[in-house]
Design an enzyme around this catalytic site. Structure first.
Site, short mmCIF file in Angstrom:
data_model
loop_
_atom_site.label_atom_id
_atom_site.label_comp_id
_atom_site.label_asym_id
_atom_site.label_seq_id
_atom_site.Cartn_x
_atom_site.Cartn_y
_atom_site.Cartn_z
N GLU A 102 9.72 -3.73 10.28
CA GLU A 102 10.11 -2.45 9.67
C GLU A 102 10.65 -1.50 10.72
O GLU A 102 10.03 -1.27 11.77
CB GLU A 102 8.89 -1.82 8.96
CG GLU A 102 9.22 -0.47 8.33
CD GLU A 102 8.21 0.03 7.32
OE1 GLU A 102 7.26 -0.72 7.00
OE2 GLU A 102 8.38 1.17 6.85
N ASP A 152 0.84 -1.20 0.00
CA ASP A 152 0.00 0.00 0.00
C ASP A 152 0.88 1.26 0.00
O ASP A 152 0.37 2.38 -0.04
CB ASP A 152 -1.02 -0.01 1.14
CG ASP A 152 -0.41 -0.10 2.51
OD1 ASP A 152 0.83 -0.16 2.62
OD2 ASP A 152 -1.18 -0.11 3.50
N SER A 153 2.21 1.05 0.00
CA SER A 153 3.14 2.17 -0.25
C SER A 153 2.81 2.81 -1.60
O SER A 153 3.25 3.93 -1.88
CB SER A 153 4.58 1.68 -0.24
OG SER A 153 4.75 0.57 -1.10
N LYS A 193 -0.92 -9.36 3.38
CA LYS A 193 -0.16 -8.79 4.49
C LYS A 193 -1.03 -7.80 5.25
O LYS A 193 -1.78 -7.03 4.63
CB LYS A 193 1.10 -8.11 3.96
CG LYS A 193 1.93 -7.43 5.07
CD LYS A 193 3.34 -7.09 4.62
CE LYS A 193 3.48 -5.78 3.89
NZ LYS A 193 3.03 -4.60 4.64
N ASP A 225 -0.88 -6.23 0.08
CA ASP A 225 -1.27 -5.57 1.34
C ASP A 225 -2.79 -5.47 1.45
O ASP A 225 -3.47 -5.08 0.48
CB ASP A 225 -0.71 -4.14 1.37
CG ASP A 225 0.59 -4.06 2.14
OD1 ASP A 225 0.86 -4.94 2.99
OD2 ASP A 225 1.34 -3.09 1.89
N GLU A 243 -1.10 -5.28 9.13
CA GLU A 243 -0.22 -4.66 10.12
C GLU A 243 -0.74 -4.82 11.53
O GLU A 243 -1.94 -4.65 11.78
CB GLU A 243 -0.07 -3.16 9.79
CG GLU A 243 0.54 -2.91 8.42
CD GLU A 243 0.71 -1.42 8.09
OE1 GLU A 243 0.46 -0.56 8.98
OE2 GLU A 243 1.08 -1.13 6.94
O1 KIV Z 1 3.61 -1.06 1.61
C1 KIV Z 1 4.76 -1.48 1.50
O2 KIV Z 1 5.44 -1.28 0.49
C2 KIV Z 1 5.32 -2.24 2.61
C3 KIV Z 1 6.77 -2.57 2.57
C4 KIV Z 1 7.59 -1.37 2.66
C5 KIV Z 1 7.15 -3.60 3.57
O3 KIV Z 1 4.62 -2.56 3.53
#
Ligand code: KIV
Length: 273
Positions: free
Chosen positions: A191, A54-55, A122, A93, A124
């Site tokens: 992280e 989600d970056s 993924k 994510d 958090e």
């Molecule tokens: O969203 C993302 O790119 C991430 C990574 C930096 C681990 O969670």
């Protein structure tokens, strides 16, 4: 589809294979990707795990956090990345609030896997998130947990800061790491945590850890693709490195990153806390 034209003889990376890699001391090489063309480059470079992070809210959409990213955005980018991959494992994510309860988490994961082609999702945090992890894992959804600096909690954390620096918060992170493993997570991203703490967690857990700003002793490393190509606007995080700077092409930069992770040449102490 168009990777079929490439003579790539790699065996597809599976969820059980990640555990074997940890047991055998082989580092897991991971990067983010957001579209088919870059995904194809990662595939050809032999990157083990590709995360549609989600970056993308920050590096693709230009927001100042990951919070505005929607599930539709994630599914859209996932479908594109999936078309560029063959053997690399696709992880996606779950965006902010998409796993706020079990029903939402199941529906969101089903979309990322069935429509987007993800092999693993993924999410958090620990605490209440452990129950979500357990429900997903029990329903055949492989889960990657994410602890330390969790960007979806940026406002609660008060910024993008290193986590687990003192004894109490370090101990708390260790407890959280045990809890996500116990809940059924297959993988753990750590992280921005001190290298000594990440080493302790990696040593204790049987599931692999993937570090980003967490030192060289994690079982694998992940970075944001645009950071390693030097195209993220603004200041690059200390834990990242512009691999394109010293290499002639994107493909060479990706291969250099993979080689440096596999031979433990990256990260160096300069990239750690
Ligand atoms: O969203 C993302 O790119 C991430 C990574 C930096 C681990 O969670």
């Amino acid at each position: 589809m168009y990777v079929e034209t490439q003579a790539i003889a790699r065996k597809p990376i599976t969820v059980p294979a990640l555990k074997v890699m940890k047991r055998e001391g082989r580092k897991i090489v991971a990067l983010t990707a957001y579209d088919a063309s870059f995904a194809h480059q990662l595939e050809v470079a032999g990157i083990d795990l590709v995360l549609v992070g989600d970056s993308l809210g920050m590096v693709v959409q230009g927001h100042d956090s990951t919070l505005p990213v929607t599930l539709d955005d994630m599914v859209y980018h996932c479908t594109m990345v999936c078309r560029g991959l063959r053997a690399s494992m696709l992880v996606a994510d779950l965006p902010f609030m998409s796993y706020r309860n079990i029903g939402h988490a199941l529906q969101a994961s089903a979309r990322l896997m069935a429509e987007g082609g993800a092999v693993m999702v993924k999410l958090e945090g620990a605490g209440w998130v452990c129950e979500i992890i357990q429900h997903l894992a029990e329903r055949e959804v492989p889960v990657c947990a994410h602890l330390g600096l969790t960007p979806q909690s940026v406002h609660k954390l008060g910024g993008y800061r290193v986590q687990g620096r003192d004894e109490e918060t370090a101990e708390h992170l260790l407890v959280e790491a045990r809890a996500v493993q116990q809940a059924g997570a297959s993988l753990l991203v750590l992280e921005a945590v001190p290298a000594t703490l990440a080493q302790r967690i990696s040593h204790e857990l049987v599931i692999p850890t993937i570090g980003i700003g967490a030192g060289a002793d994690c079982d694998g490393q992940i970075l944001v693709l645009y950071d390693i190509l030097g195209i993220t606007p603004g200041k690059r995080p200390r834990f990242s490195k512009d691999f394109l700077h010293d290499h002639g092409s994107i493909q060479e930069a990706l291969r250099a990153y993979a080689e440096d992770v596999r031979s433990s040449r990256f990260p160096t102490p300069d990239h750690c806390y």
